[in-house]
Scaffold this active site. Structure first.
Site, short mmCIF file in Angstrom:
data_model
loop_
_atom_site.label_atom_id
_atom_site.label_comp_id
_atom_site.label_asym_id
_atom_site.label_seq_id
_atom_site.Cartn_x
_atom_site.Cartn_y
_atom_site.Cartn_z
N ASP A 137 -5.70 3.12 8.19
CA ASP A 137 -7.27 2.76 8.18
C ASP A 137 -7.28 1.18 8.22
O ASP A 137 -8.53 0.63 8.64
CB ASP A 137 -7.76 3.07 6.85
CG ASP A 137 -8.19 4.56 6.77
OD1 ASP A 137 -7.72 5.26 7.64
OD2 ASP A 137 -8.69 5.03 5.65
N VAL B 129 -2.35 -7.26 -4.14
CA VAL B 129 -1.89 -8.40 -3.35
C VAL B 129 -3.30 -9.08 -3.05
O VAL B 129 -4.48 -8.46 -2.81
CB VAL B 129 -1.58 -7.80 -2.02
CG1 VAL B 129 -1.40 -8.86 -0.81
CG2 VAL B 129 -0.01 -7.23 -2.06
N GLU C 67 -18.80 17.77 2.95
CA GLU C 67 -18.07 18.21 2.03
C GLU C 67 -18.75 18.24 0.67
O GLU C 67 -18.91 19.44 -0.25
CB GLU C 67 -16.60 17.78 1.91
CG GLU C 67 -15.77 18.19 3.24
CD GLU C 67 -14.56 17.75 3.48
OE1 GLU C 67 -13.86 17.92 4.45
OE2 GLU C 67 -14.29 16.66 2.78
N GLY D 64 0.66 -1.27 0.16
CA GLY D 64 0.15 -0.08 -0.12
C GLY D 64 0.92 1.10 -0.08
O GLY D 64 1.74 1.20 0.92
N GLY E 128 -0.46 4.31 0.29
CA GLY E 128 -1.22 5.53 0.56
C GLY E 128 -0.47 6.28 1.58
O GLY E 128 0.62 6.20 1.47
N PHE E 129 -1.25 6.98 2.47
CA PHE E 129 -0.61 7.94 3.52
C PHE E 129 0.47 7.15 4.42
O PHE E 129 1.38 7.56 4.69
CB PHE E 129 -1.66 8.61 4.32
CG PHE E 129 -2.22 9.86 3.54
CD1 PHE E 129 -1.73 10.88 3.32
CD2 PHE E 129 -3.60 9.60 2.94
CE1 PHE E 129 -2.25 12.23 2.83
CE2 PHE E 129 -4.15 10.74 2.21
CZ PHE E 129 -3.33 11.84 2.10
N GLY E 130 -0.09 5.91 5.05
CA GLY E 130 0.80 5.22 5.80
C GLY E 130 1.94 4.56 5.16
O GLY E 130 3.25 4.72 5.68
N ALA F 258 -5.75 10.96 7.77
CA ALA F 258 -4.48 10.79 7.01
C ALA F 258 -3.38 10.93 7.86
O ALA F 258 -2.33 10.43 8.10
CB ALA F 258 -4.52 11.86 6.00
C1 LIG Z 1 -13.61 10.74 0.36
C2 LIG Z 1 -12.35 10.76 1.58
C3 LIG Z 1 -12.22 11.81 2.20
C4 LIG Z 1 -11.26 11.92 3.25
N1 LIG Z 1 -11.06 13.17 3.61
C5 LIG Z 1 -9.92 13.31 4.73
C6 LIG Z 1 -9.81 14.46 5.27
O1 LIG Z 1 -10.23 15.48 5.00
N2 LIG Z 1 -8.59 14.31 6.38
C7 LIG Z 1 -7.94 13.24 6.56
O2 LIG Z 1 -7.26 13.31 7.50
N3 LIG Z 1 -8.49 12.03 6.25
C8 LIG Z 1 -9.34 12.04 5.25
N4 LIG Z 1 -9.67 10.86 4.63
C9 LIG Z 1 -9.21 9.67 5.23
C10 LIG Z 1 -7.68 9.33 4.71
O3 LIG Z 1 -7.67 9.51 3.21
C11 LIG Z 1 -7.41 8.15 5.26
O4 LIG Z 1 -7.34 7.95 6.56
C12 LIG Z 1 -5.77 7.56 4.76
O5 LIG Z 1 -6.00 7.63 3.21
C13 LIG Z 1 -5.43 6.17 5.33
O6 LIG Z 1 -4.37 6.09 5.01
P1 LIG Z 1 -3.73 4.54 4.63
O7 LIG Z 1 -2.23 4.65 4.19
O8 LIG Z 1 -4.24 3.63 5.81
O9 LIG Z 1 -4.68 4.02 3.35
P2 LIG Z 1 -4.88 4.71 1.91
O10 LIG Z 1 -4.32 6.05 1.75
O11 LIG Z 1 -6.29 4.27 1.60
O12 LIG Z 1 -3.78 3.61 1.06
C14 LIG Z 1 -4.03 2.20 0.68
C15 LIG Z 1 -3.31 1.77 -0.53
O13 LIG Z 1 -3.27 0.63 -0.62
C16 LIG Z 1 -3.53 0.21 -1.77
N5 LIG Z 1 -4.14 -1.21 -1.65
C17 LIG Z 1 -5.17 -1.63 -1.01
N6 LIG Z 1 -5.73 -2.71 -1.18
C18 LIG Z 1 -4.63 -3.50 -1.83
C19 LIG Z 1 -4.19 -4.61 -2.47
N7 LIG Z 1 -4.93 -5.68 -2.42
N8 LIG Z 1 -3.06 -4.86 -3.13
C20 LIG Z 1 -2.13 -3.73 -3.26
N9 LIG Z 1 -2.44 -2.46 -2.91
C21 LIG Z 1 -3.42 -2.34 -2.09
C22 LIG Z 1 -4.21 1.30 -2.25
O14 LIG Z 1 -4.20 1.09 -3.79
C23 LIG Z 1 -3.96 2.38 -1.70
O15 LIG Z 1 -2.60 2.98 -2.48
C24 LIG Z 1 -10.73 10.75 3.54
C25 LIG Z 1 -10.81 9.48 3.06
C26 LIG Z 1 -11.87 9.44 1.95
C27 LIG Z 1 -12.05 8.17 1.17
#
Ligand SMILES: Cc1cc2nc3c(=O)[nH]c(=O)nc-3n(C[C@H](O)[C@H](O)[C@H](O)COP(=O)(O)OP(=O)(O)OC[C@H]3O[C@@H](n4cnc5c(N)ncnc54)[C@H](O)[C@@H]3O)c2cc1C
Length: 416
Positions: A298, A78, A169, A10, A12-14, A314
């Site tokens: 998340d 994955v 929003e 992943g 994403g942010f984490g 995030a």
């Molecule tokens: C519409 C929306 C608005 C939001 N607004 C805010 C806000 O204003 N402020 C705030 O702080 N937070 C906000 N959030 C929440 C924030 O985006 C999440 O808390 C944050 O993205 C979590 O980070 P993460 O790294 O856990 O997951 P994510 O950032 O979701 O990253 C997960 C990554 O894993 C990858 N992945 C998933 N499954 C698989 C797999 N099977 N195989 C390979 N790759 C995979 C995905 O492609 C992605 O790149 C919002 C979320 C959404 C959906």
């Protein structure tokens, strides 16, 4: 001797926060993602409402990690983890790890009404939001074209389900699209006649915020002519519209902003999960009995200082990614590992249109324009790896202030 192999699932942010902090470490790092870009999810609603274009909220993972010579990127989905053999299954191949960071985020949950997904899409992926943008813009086109007054009302009714930050929003942004951005674009209809209804089953919008900020948000929404309906859930959702409690409401466009579910990581790892599928991790963010597996963002259930699970935000994911990198670097260097993870809450916020927001810093609660300016600043500080923050800020500001018409494109399946 081969260097240890750290695999991060992943970007994403984490995941990216961990990867960037492992640049230059004495280990080989592999980042696996099913997409080739990092998505700035907090601004997805802006693409859904034609305020920004997809490229303005996404950045290629390879470009972000370009300078991290020890970090490799694998594009692939994955579908499993073998804890015993220390293997990640990526489509039809296997990737071995010594240390694993799972950061696969969350997806929508329809609370057992999966059949609603087709008519009430949520905001998670670029394809979701360009699909929502298509529906919204097409509804205005159909309203312009029809001569049937009832059909026109249906096309001009937009329902957003869920009164959390995303729903608030989204409703505010649809209202601004209708009342401001599209104001001069049609001849047979007045887009300002659009009815935007925000439905929340609980007693107030933004229930995670203090009641005074919920009230402020409601006031700001009502000033944008959004109808806020609280206290009754949506009980039906289909192509004709919704039923709120017992009351049917015809609507051509429905948006789902009501619930999320963690990724499938708990199933892959076969470990204990909470009600929304998040993996129960220890205070150092590792899986019980598996100190080599971290779960963050998340997908993880982590208790905050107040004894409640940390929210899916995030900054939580970013701080957890940074913490895990610190632990891994300490292990690599044979140093003592840092104290358990502690989340530093710099505040939570939600925006309502282009001039108002609410912000809760614990010691300070703000609403209105000042909160909106802070919301903008904090979002920019959350940007990971966009090459030049200043360019991004100027780009966003310009699009935001001018309601750039370039983003108002109807594209994708069914758009002819
Ligand atoms: C519409 C929306 C608005 C939001 N607004 C805010 C806000 O204003 N402020 C705030 O702080 N937070 C906000 N959030 C929440 C924030 O985006 C999440 O808390 C944050 O993205 C979590 O980070 P993460 O790294 O856990 O997951 P994510 O950032 O979701 O990253 C997960 C990554 O894993 C990858 N992945 C998933 N499954 C698989 C797999 N099977 N195989 C390979 N790759 C995979 C995905 O492609 C992605 O790149 C919002 C979320 C959404 C959906």
């Amino acid at each position: 001797m081969a260097r240890p192999h750290i695999v991060i699932i992943g970007a994403g942010f984490g995941g990216l926060s961990a990867a960037l902090r492992l640049a230059g470490a004495d280990a080989d790092v592999t980042v696996i993602d099913r997409r080739n870009y990092h998505l700035f999810q907090p601004l997805l609603y802006q693409v859904a409402t034609a305020g920004l274009s997809p490229a303005q909220i996404a950045s290629p993972i390879r470009a972000i990690l370009r300078r991290a010579a020890n970090v490799r990127v694998v594009l692939g989905k994955v579908n499993g983890i073998d804890k015993q053999r220390r293997i990640v299954m990526v489509e039809d191949s296997e990737v071995a790890y010594d240390q694993l960071v799972v950061a696969t985020g969350a997806r929508h949950s329809y609370f057992g009404h999966d059949d609603w997904e087709g008519v009430a899409p949520g905001l998670k992926k670029i394809d979701d939001v360009t699909g929502i943008r298509r529906r919204i813009l097409t509804a205005f086109e159909q309203a312009e074209h029809t001569t049937d007054a009832q059909a026109r009302r249906r096309f001009l009714t937009f329902v957003v389900i869920g009164g959390g930050p995303t729903g608030v929003e989204m409703a505010g942004a649809i209202a601004e699209l209708a009342h401001v951005a599209l104001r001069h674009d049609f001849r047979a209809i007045n887009p300002g006649d659009a009815r935007i209804v925000l439905v929340e089953s609980g007693s107030r919008v933004l229930s995670a915020f203090p009641p005074m900020l919920s009230e402020a948000a409601r006031g700001s929404l009502e000033r944008l002519q959004v109808e806020v309906r609280v206290g009754r859930p949506v009980t039906r959702c289909d192509a004709m519209g919704v039923t709120i409690g017992e009351e049917p409401l015809e609507a051509a466009t429905i948006v789902w902003a009501a619930g999320v579910m963690a990724s499938a990581a708990a199933q892959w790892l076969d470990v204990e999960k909470d009600r929304v599928g998040r993996v129960m991790v220890g205070p150092d963010l590792t899986v019980p009995s598996h100190p080599e597996i971290f779960v963050i963002g998340d997908t993880a259930h982590v208790f905050g200082a107040d004894g409640r699970p940390l929210p899916g935000l995030a900054p939580v994911a970013k701080q957890q990614g940074a913490y895990v990198a610190q632990v891994l670097r300490a292990r690599l260097g044979g140093r003592a590992v840092p104290a358990p993870f502690r989340y530093r809450n710099w505040g939570t916020m939600a925006t309502i249109g282009r001039r108002a927001a609410v912000a809760d810093f614990g010691w300070l609660r703000l609403d209105g324009t000042l909160a909106w300016l802070l919301w903008g600043l904090i979002h920019v500080s959350l940007l990971i790896g966009f090459r030049n923050r200043l360019v991004v800020i100027l780009d966003w500001l310009w699009s935001y202030i001018t309601f750039q018409s370039g983003a108002r494109l109807i594209t994708g399946p069914g758009s002819h």
